[in-house]
Design a protein around this motif. Structure first.
Motif, PDB file in Angstrom:
ATOM      1  N   GLN A  22       0.835  -1.210   0.000  1.00 17.48           N
ATOM      2  CA  GLN A  22       0.000   0.000   0.000  1.00 17.48           C
ATOM      3  C   GLN A  22       0.867   1.255   0.000  1.00 17.48           C
ATOM      4  O   GLN A  22       0.568   2.244  -0.685  1.00 17.48           O
ATOM      5  CB  GLN A  22      -0.929   0.031   1.219  1.00 17.48           C
ATOM      6  N   SER A  23       1.967   1.212   0.734  1.00 25.21           N
ATOM      7  CA  SER A  23       2.879   2.357   0.779  1.00 25.21           C
ATOM      8  C   SER A  23       3.524   2.592  -0.583  1.00 25.21           C
ATOM      9  O   SER A  23       3.688   3.737  -1.027  1.00 25.21           O
ATOM     10  CB  SER A  23       3.964   2.119   1.829  1.00 25.21           C
ATOM     11  N   VAL A  24       3.866   1.492  -1.257  1.00 20.21           N
ATOM     12  CA  VAL A  24       4.448   1.619  -2.597  1.00 20.21           C
ATOM     13  C   VAL A  24       3.437   2.269  -3.544  1.00 20.21           C
ATOM     14  O   VAL A  24       3.777   3.169  -4.316  1.00 20.21           O
ATOM     15  CB  VAL A  24       4.882   0.242  -3.125  1.00 20.21           C
ATOM     16  N   ALA A  25       2.178   1.799  -3.489  1.00 18.43           N
ATOM     17  CA  ALA A  25       1.138   2.342  -4.365  1.00 18.43           C
ATOM     18  C   ALA A  25       0.931   3.834  -4.115  1.00 18.43           C
ATOM     19  O   ALA A  25       0.783   4.622  -5.055  1.00 18.43           O
ATOM     20  CB  ALA A  25      -0.165   1.584  -4.164  1.00 18.43           C
ATOM     21  N   GLU A  26       0.911   4.255  -2.839  1.00 19.47           N
ATOM     22  CA  GLU A  26       0.717   5.669  -2.514  1.00 19.47           C
ATOM     23  C   GLU A  26       1.861   6.519  -3.058  1.00 19.47           C
ATOM     24  O   GLU A  26       1.655   7.615  -3.594  1.00 19.47           O
ATOM     25  CB  GLU A  26       0.604   5.840  -1.001  1.00 19.47           C
ATOM     26  N   ARG A  27       3.085   6.011  -2.947  1.00 20.68           N
ATOM     27  CA  ARG A  27       4.236   6.761  -3.448  1.00 20.68           C
ATOM     28  C   ARG A  27       4.199   6.860  -4.970  1.00 20.68           C
ATOM     29  O   ARG A  27       4.552   7.888  -5.544  1.00 20.68           O
ATOM     30  CB  ARG A  27       5.530   6.098  -2.977  1.00 20.68           C
ATOM     31  N   LEU A  28       3.792   5.775  -5.636  1.00 19.96           N
ATOM     32  CA  LEU A  28       3.708   5.803  -7.091  1.00 19.96           C
ATOM     33  C   LEU A  28       2.656   6.796  -7.562  1.00 19.96           C
ATOM     34  O   LEU A  28       2.872   7.526  -8.540  1.00 19.96           O
ATOM     35  CB  LEU A  28       3.393   4.400  -7.626  1.00 19.96           C
ATOM     36  N   ARG A  29       1.507   6.822  -6.891  1.00 22.74           N
ATOM     37  CA  ARG A  29       0.466   7.787  -7.281  1.00 22.74           C
ATOM     38  C   ARG A  29       0.966   9.211  -7.136  1.00 22.74           C
ATOM     39  O   ARG A  29       0.650  10.086  -7.947  1.00 22.74           O
ATOM     40  CB  ARG A  29      -0.782   7.583  -6.427  1.00 22.74           C
ATOM     41  N   ALA A  30       1.760   9.454  -6.097  1.00 22.98           N
ATOM     42  CA  ALA A  30       2.229  10.813  -5.831  1.00 22.98           C
ATOM     43  C   ALA A  30       3.350  11.250  -6.764  1.00 22.98           C
ATOM     44  O   ALA A  30       3.572  12.451  -6.953  1.00 22.98           O
ATOM     45  CB  ALA A  30       2.707  10.920  -4.378  1.00 22.98           C
ATOM     46  N   CYS A  31       4.064  10.275  -7.388  1.00 21.36           N
ATOM     47  CA  CYS A  31       5.235  10.663  -8.175  1.00 21.36           C
ATOM     48  C   CYS A  31       4.919  10.843  -9.659  1.00 21.36           C
ATOM     49  O   CYS A  31       5.831  11.017 -10.461  1.00 21.36           O
ATOM     50  CB  CYS A  31       6.357   9.633  -7.999  1.00 21.36           C
ATOM     51  N   GLY A  32       3.625  10.825 -10.026  1.00 20.14           N
ATOM     52  CA  GLY A  32       3.259  10.999 -11.424  1.00 20.14           C
ATOM     53  C   GLY A  32       3.854  12.243 -12.063  1.00 20.14           C
ATOM     54  O   GLY A  32       4.492  12.164 -13.123  1.00 20.14           O
ATOM     55  N   PRO A  33       3.696  13.438 -11.455  1.00 20.96           N
ATOM     56  CA  PRO A  33       4.278  14.651 -12.056  1.00 20.96           C
ATOM     57  C   PRO A  33       5.793  14.568 -12.207  1.00 20.96           C
ATOM     58  O   PRO A  33       6.358  15.057 -13.188  1.00 20.96           O
ATOM     59  CB  PRO A  33       3.866  15.763 -11.071  1.00 20.96           C
ATOM     60  N   TRP A  34       6.463  13.921 -11.249  1.00 20.80           N
ATOM     61  CA  TRP A  34       7.928  13.795 -11.319  1.00 20.80           C
ATOM     62  C   TRP A  34       8.342  12.925 -12.507  1.00 20.80           C
ATOM     63  O   TRP A  34       9.274  13.266 -13.243  1.00 20.80           O
ATOM     64  CB  TRP A  34       8.443  13.192 -10.013  1.00 20.80           C
ATOM     65  N   VAL A  35       7.639  11.798 -12.713  1.00 20.15           N
ATOM     66  CA  VAL A  35       7.978  10.904 -13.821  1.00 20.15           C
ATOM     67  C   VAL A  35       7.769  11.615 -15.154  1.00 20.15           C
ATOM     68  O   VAL A  35       8.599  11.514 -16.069  1.00 20.15           O
ATOM     69  CB  VAL A  35       7.127   9.612 -13.758  1.00 20.15           C
ATOM     70  N   LYS A  36       6.660  12.362 -15.278  1.00 21.72           N
ATOM     71  CA  LYS A  36       6.397  13.089 -16.526  1.00 21.72           C
ATOM     72  C   LYS A  36       7.464  14.159 -16.767  1.00 21.72           C
ATOM     73  O   LYS A  36       7.914  14.353 -17.905  1.00 21.72           O
ATOM     74  CB  LYS A  36       5.009  13.733 -16.466  1.00 21.72           C
ATOM     75  N   ALA A  37       7.873  14.837 -15.703  1.00 28.66           N
ATOM     76  CA  ALA A  37       8.905  15.863 -15.844  1.00 28.66           C
ATOM     77  C   ALA A  37      10.235  15.243 -16.260  1.00 28.66           C
ATOM     78  O   ALA A  37      10.956  15.796 -17.103  1.00 28.66           O
ATOM     79  CB  ALA A  37       9.071  16.629 -14.531  1.00 28.66           C
ATOM     80  N   MET A  38      10.555  14.083 -15.695  1.00 31.50           N
ATOM     81  CA  MET A  38      11.788  13.388 -16.073  1.00 31.50           C
ATOM     82  C   MET A  38      11.757  12.993 -17.545  1.00 31.50           C
ATOM     83  O   MET A  38      12.752  13.105 -18.263  1.00 31.50           O
ATOM     84  CB  MET A  38      11.971  12.150 -15.201  1.00 31.50           C
TER      85      MET A  38
END
Length: 381
Positions: A22-38
């Motif tokens: 669950q912690s992994v899923a929450e972190r992945l949801r939150a890092c969407g803008p970072w992945v797109k920026a990368m």
């Protein structure tokens, strides 16, 4: 890397500290803008290559992605690739409602867009021309309204039907949208297939027609390869334009390579969910990592299309994928003392249906005790 969330949690636990899926899923949801920026940082629109003609050939295509269990398209990848260096220039992720159009891409004077008939739409082509780009696009004569250079209606069937087989003809044309807007001027190079090729093309036309039988005009024009361009025959001859269009296949090979080696089409999240977008953009980052690592290992000139190539990317990508995998998972640095915590993370959650187990009677037979054997030692049934 295509790992379930619980295995990702186990990997983090083995490397750093205990973490749940669950912690992994929450972190992945939150890092969407970072992945797109990368992804944007790794795809800068490079300057126009210094070629003899001063042109950069940009091949554009799209590919569909389906979520697990889906019967249709859920996402589309829109891709622009340099046709000489075979480097990716732009990669966009959209939902199913966003179709193929040249409006998605950033172009510049000196760019020559090479695209299939799905992009033969006046609005998108006009947008590309307004950015200063030239066009080489497979013409779909039924998606545009054609007129000759003087503005008179042009009936392709009437004009082309007397053309001899295996010959190439050039027509100056003006393309309009159905509403009369978005005018684009250029030339249509029409190559008439030989009898065998034309029969195959018409058979394919019949098979691809969704309702009933294609009309006579569709069947007749299936015997031609029609390519529209805004480049004057004085700049690039009709033969060169047709040869360039045949090279468009390189972008489809790249997409097939993504799907074959990296499983880009094996979406592991529900359609339209934040995790689906993160997964797709992460896959594209992975593809760009492989591309850059390949060039670092083999040099910038390797596998360019302006010279004789030694090999394709497939085997190299397969080997580099195996090389990168331990770097991503950190498998060489997993802590042995963390395995107890890993098993807790990987364990099944309590649920109504328990995990399968042998019947007690069978267990009793397998582990029955004998006076001559120490207690608890299994015996053959």
């Amino acid at each position: 890397m295509d790992k379930p969330l619980r295995e990702v949690a186990g990997t983090f636990t083995a490397l750093y500290e205990s973490m749940t899926d669950q912690s992994v899923a929450e972190r992945l949801r939150a890092c969407g803008p970072w992945v797109k920026a990368m992804l944007r940082r790794m795809l800068p629109l490079s300057a126009v290559d210094t070629l003899p003609t001063g042109l950069r050939f940009v091949v554009i295509d799209a590919s569909s992605i389906q979520a697990p269990g889906a019967k249709g398209t859920d996402h589309r990848l829109h891709i622009a690739m340099d046709l000489v260096s075979l480097e990716f220039l732009e990669v966009l992720v959209s939902d199913v409602h966003t179709g193929e159009t040249l409006k998605h891409f950033t172009l510049a004077p000196g760019d020559v867009v090479v695209a299939d008939r799905g992009y033969a739409q006046c609005q998108g082509m006009r947008a590309a021309v307004q950015q200063g780009a030239a066009l080489i696009v497979r013409l779909n004569p039924f998606s545009v309204v054609l007129s000759d250079a003087a503005g008179e209606p042009l009936e392709l069937c009437t004009v082309l039907k007397r053309q001899k087989m295996a010959t190439l003809r050039t027509l100056p044309v003006v393309l309009h949208a159905a509403g009369g807007q978005h005018e684009v001027r250029g030339w249509v190079h029409a190559y008439r297939l030989n009898a065998e090729q034309a029969n195959r093309a018409r058979q394919k036309c019949r098979q691809g027609h969704k309702k009933g039988t294609p009309n006579a005009e569709s069947l007749l024009l299936a015997g031609w390869v029609l390519v529209f361009t805004t480049l004057s025959p004085a700049v690039l001859s009709a033969q060169t334009i047709m040869a360039l269009y045949r090279c468009r296949w390189q972008v489809e090979i790249a997409i097939k390579r993504w799907k074959s080696i990296l499983d880009v089409d094996a979406l592991r999240a529900k359609a339209q969910s934040p995790l689906a977008e993160v997964w797709l953009h992460g896959k594209l980052l992975y593809a760009l990592m492989l591309q850059r690592r390949t060039r670092r290992q083999l040099g910038d000139t390797w596998s360019r299309l302006d010279q004789e190539r030694m090999a394709t990317w497939w085997r190299v990508w397969g080997m580099l994928k195996d090389e990168i995998a331990p770097m991503i998972t950190g498998a060489l640095f997993w802590k042995a003392e963390a395995w107890a915590a890993c098993l807790q993370v990987l364990a099944e959650r309590p649920r109504r249906r328990k995990l399968q187990q042998l019947p007690p009677e069978v267990i009793a037979v397998l582990y029955r005790c004998d006076a001559s054997k120490p207690e608890g030692v299994p015996m053959a049934a």
